[in-house]
Write an enzyme that holds these catalytic residues in place. Sequence first.
Site, PDB file in Angstrom:
ATOM      1  N   CYS A   1       0.820  -1.220   0.000  1.00  0.00           N
ATOM      2  CA  CYS A   1       0.000   0.000   0.000  1.00  0.00           C
ATOM      3  C   CYS A   1       0.855   1.271   0.000  1.00  0.00           C
ATOM      4  O   CYS A   1       0.332   2.372  -0.168  1.00  0.00           O
ATOM      5  CB  CYS A   1      -0.937   0.006   1.192  1.00  0.00           C
ATOM      6  SG  CYS A   1      -1.986  -1.444   1.231  1.00  0.00           S
TER       7      CYS A   1
ATOM      8  N   HIS B   1      -3.027   6.915   2.440  1.00  0.00           N
ATOM      9  CA  HIS B   1      -3.525   5.617   1.989  1.00  0.00           C
ATOM     10  C   HIS B   1      -4.872   5.362   2.674  1.00  0.00           C
ATOM     11  O   HIS B   1      -5.021   5.563   3.881  1.00  0.00           O
ATOM     12  CB  HIS B   1      -2.519   4.521   2.343  1.00  0.00           C
ATOM     13  CG  HIS B   1      -3.091   3.150   2.196  1.00  0.00           C
ATOM     14  ND1 HIS B   1      -3.737   2.741   1.055  1.00  0.00           N
ATOM     15  CD2 HIS B   1      -3.158   2.092   3.067  1.00  0.00           C
ATOM     16  CE1 HIS B   1      -4.156   1.499   1.214  1.00  0.00           C
ATOM     17  NE2 HIS B   1      -3.823   1.096   2.418  1.00  0.00           N
TER      18      HIS B   1
ATOM     19  N   ASN C   1     -10.374  -0.175   0.446  1.00  0.00           N
ATOM     20  CA  ASN C   1      -8.902  -0.110   0.403  1.00  0.00           C
ATOM     21  C   ASN C   1      -8.430  -0.681  -0.938  1.00  0.00           C
ATOM     22  O   ASN C   1      -8.514  -1.890  -1.158  1.00  0.00           O
ATOM     23  CB  ASN C   1      -8.350  -0.917   1.587  1.00  0.00           C
ATOM     24  CG  ASN C   1      -6.837  -0.942   1.641  1.00  0.00           C
ATOM     25  OD1 ASN C   1      -6.169  -0.628   0.661  1.00  0.00           O
ATOM     26  ND2 ASN C   1      -6.293  -1.338   2.774  1.00  0.00           N
TER      27      ASN C   1
HETATM   28  O1  UT7 Z   1      -3.820  -1.416   3.623  1.00  0.00           O
HETATM   29  C1  UT7 Z   1      -3.059  -2.116   4.524  1.00  0.00           C
HETATM   30  C2  UT7 Z   1      -3.171  -1.557   5.856  1.00  0.00           C
HETATM   31  N1  UT7 Z   1      -4.295  -2.145   6.553  1.00  0.00           N
HETATM   32  C3  UT7 Z   1      -4.835  -1.483   7.559  1.00  0.00           C
HETATM   33  O2  UT7 Z   1      -4.451  -0.388   7.856  1.00  0.00           O
HETATM   34  C4  UT7 Z   1      -5.910  -2.172   8.377  1.00  0.00           C
HETATM   35  C5  UT7 Z   1      -5.782  -1.741   9.834  1.00  0.00           C
HETATM   36  N2  UT7 Z   1      -6.750  -2.358  10.707  1.00  0.00           N
HETATM   37  C6  UT7 Z   1      -8.062  -2.004  10.693  1.00  0.00           C
HETATM   38  O3  UT7 Z   1      -8.479  -1.179   9.928  1.00  0.00           O
HETATM   39  C7  UT7 Z   1      -8.952  -2.618  11.734  1.00  0.00           C
HETATM   40  O4  UT7 Z   1      -8.177  -3.309  12.703  1.00  0.00           O
HETATM   41  C8  UT7 Z   1      -9.996  -3.599  11.133  1.00  0.00           C
HETATM   42  C9  UT7 Z   1     -11.040  -2.845  10.358  1.00  0.00           C
HETATM   43  C10 UT7 Z   1      -9.299  -4.617  10.247  1.00  0.00           C
HETATM   44  C11 UT7 Z   1     -10.713  -4.351  12.262  1.00  0.00           C
HETATM   45  O5  UT7 Z   1     -11.323  -3.422  13.149  1.00  0.00           O
HETATM   46  P1  UT7 Z   1     -11.179  -3.648  14.725  1.00  0.00           P
HETATM   47  O6  UT7 Z   1     -11.965  -2.590  15.371  1.00  0.00           O
HETATM   48  O7  UT7 Z   1      -9.701  -3.698  15.031  1.00  0.00           O
HETATM   49  O8  UT7 Z   1     -11.891  -5.031  14.941  1.00  0.00           O
HETATM   50  P2  UT7 Z   1     -11.268  -6.361  15.564  1.00  0.00           P
HETATM   51  O9  UT7 Z   1     -10.349  -7.015  14.614  1.00  0.00           O
HETATM   52  O10 UT7 Z   1     -10.765  -6.032  16.931  1.00  0.00           O
HETATM   53  O11 UT7 Z   1     -12.564  -7.274  15.694  1.00  0.00           O
HETATM   54  C12 UT7 Z   1     -13.639  -6.908  16.594  1.00  0.00           C
HETATM   55  C13 UT7 Z   1     -14.739  -7.945  16.460  1.00  0.00           C
HETATM   56  C14 UT7 Z   1     -14.252  -9.391  16.533  1.00  0.00           C
HETATM   57  O12 UT7 Z   1     -15.208 -10.131  17.248  1.00  0.00           O
HETATM   58  P3  UT7 Z   1     -14.960 -10.490  18.803  1.00  0.00           P
HETATM   59  O13 UT7 Z   1     -13.684 -11.270  18.820  1.00  0.00           O
HETATM   60  O14 UT7 Z   1     -14.835  -9.168  19.500  1.00  0.00           O
HETATM   61  O15 UT7 Z   1     -16.167 -11.271  19.152  1.00  0.00           O
HETATM   62  C15 UT7 Z   1     -14.263  -9.844  15.095  1.00  0.00           C
HETATM   63  O16 UT7 Z   1     -14.479 -11.240  14.975  1.00  0.00           O
HETATM   64  O17 UT7 Z   1     -15.385  -7.811  15.176  1.00  0.00           O
HETATM   65  C16 UT7 Z   1     -15.448  -9.105  14.542  1.00  0.00           C
HETATM   66  N3  UT7 Z   1     -15.391  -8.896  13.084  1.00  0.00           N
HETATM   67  C17 UT7 Z   1     -16.465  -8.689  12.321  1.00  0.00           C
HETATM   68  N4  UT7 Z   1     -17.771  -8.617  12.629  1.00  0.00           N
HETATM   69  C18 UT7 Z   1     -18.634  -8.387  11.618  1.00  0.00           C
HETATM   70  C19 UT7 Z   1     -14.277  -8.869  12.294  1.00  0.00           C
HETATM   71  N5  UT7 Z   1     -14.638  -8.642  11.011  1.00  0.00           N
HETATM   72  C20 UT7 Z   1     -15.976  -8.525  11.008  1.00  0.00           C
HETATM   73  C21 UT7 Z   1     -16.932  -8.284  10.001  1.00  0.00           C
HETATM   74  N6  UT7 Z   1     -18.236  -8.206  10.335  1.00  0.00           N
HETATM   75  N7  UT7 Z   1     -16.579  -8.093   8.702  1.00  0.00           N
END
Ligand code: UT7
Length: 337
Positions: A119, A260, A290
């Site tokens: 990215c 980005h 993204n």
């Molecule tokens: O381009 C490359 C660079 N990439 C990035 O910069 C990505 C950086 N990271 C992020 O943007 C965020 O960390 C994410 C959007 C990927 C995730 O957001 P988050 O607030 O960090 O969520 P999380 O991974 O902590 O997950 C929270 C909960 C989990 O459930 P539990 O364990 O709390 O029960 C996940 O299983 O959300 C759940 N979850 C979803 N729920 C519904 C994860 N993906 C989904 C989904 N729909 N698509």
Amino acid sequence: MKYGNSGLQGVQLTGVGKAVPEFCLTNDQFAQVIDTSDEWIYTRTGIKERRVLALDETVLDLALRASQQALAQAGLVPEDLEMVILATSTPEDLFGTASLLATRLGATRAFAFDLTAACTGFVFALATAAQFIRTGSCGRALVVAADGLTRFMDWRDRSTCVLFGDGAGAVVLEQSPVDQILGMELRSDGRNAGMLNIAASGPEVEIREDLTIRQNAYQPISMNGREVYRFAVTAVPDVIEKALHRADIDPHTVRHYFLHQANQRILDAVAERLGVPRECFPSTLAHYANTSAASIPITMEEWITQGLLQPSELMVLAGFGAGLTWGAVVCRWGRVA
Ligand code: UT7
């Protein structure tokens, strides 16, 4: 055309273009096939929909369209180009796609190569092209960033597949009597490479009784989202501050920070850390998600086309992602009057 007493050239950004697939996949459509919701995706990321390559469409097709638009805006023909850099992590051919792009474009005088920095690819490619122009070894360059990450997803993994879309962006760079690239800072650190990758691996294949080889293919994208998020919100403000410091520019005098596009919360957090209003951070996440290397030039194109970024205005371009890689360029948009 010589620049200053050093014998070096300046650089100007004279054209921008973008291309995205026609097919649009909304969050609600996603929710019909995996366990997710528009509410979760939008509140956590700012994404509403993304564009997805059709079966008969390629990253090269997008790269070509974005390049043609950028050249037209610069008022150049393909034969004017001396260099083409294609920033991509999803080439049509692992040996490189840039030379095919240059040929399809008709850039018969240009040499072309691929550059992979995930990215951050657009920022690294822009910085690379600028050095060729500054040394006088190249007068006009095209930097293209194009990715088709939807083809490298595990579509059952809701933590990654909802985040990405496909697209391409392109920028024309030319020699200039005044250097419009004012500062840059580029970084990489392989210690946390495992946080985000598309790994090559595969089964052992016995060629002969005494010779077994491994036959690789690429695995779907894998990401530790929380860790990448933490990395982004600290590393990106740091690299922006260093690039601005090199240019001797106060963060508050810049009205356009093209970051980005990975997550709206990252854009907001970087704005807060820099003490700059959120409105200075253009976002196209809602419509394109993204798009990896392409996200910065796609967003620039939208702002320029809408007249929101005027010639000679200051901007910061900042990328971050797999590698890990990150970097920022401080520059002015447009042809020097
Ligand atoms: O381009 C490359 C660079 N990439 C990035 O910069 C990505 C950086 N990271 C992020 O943007 C965020 O960390 C994410 C959007 C990927 C995730 O957001 P988050 O607030 O960090 O969520 P999380 O991974 O902590 O997950 C929270 C909960 C989990 O459930 P539990 O364990 O709390 O029960 C996940 O299983 O959300 C759940 N979850 C979803 N729920 C519904 C994860 N993906 C989904 C989904 N729909 N698509």
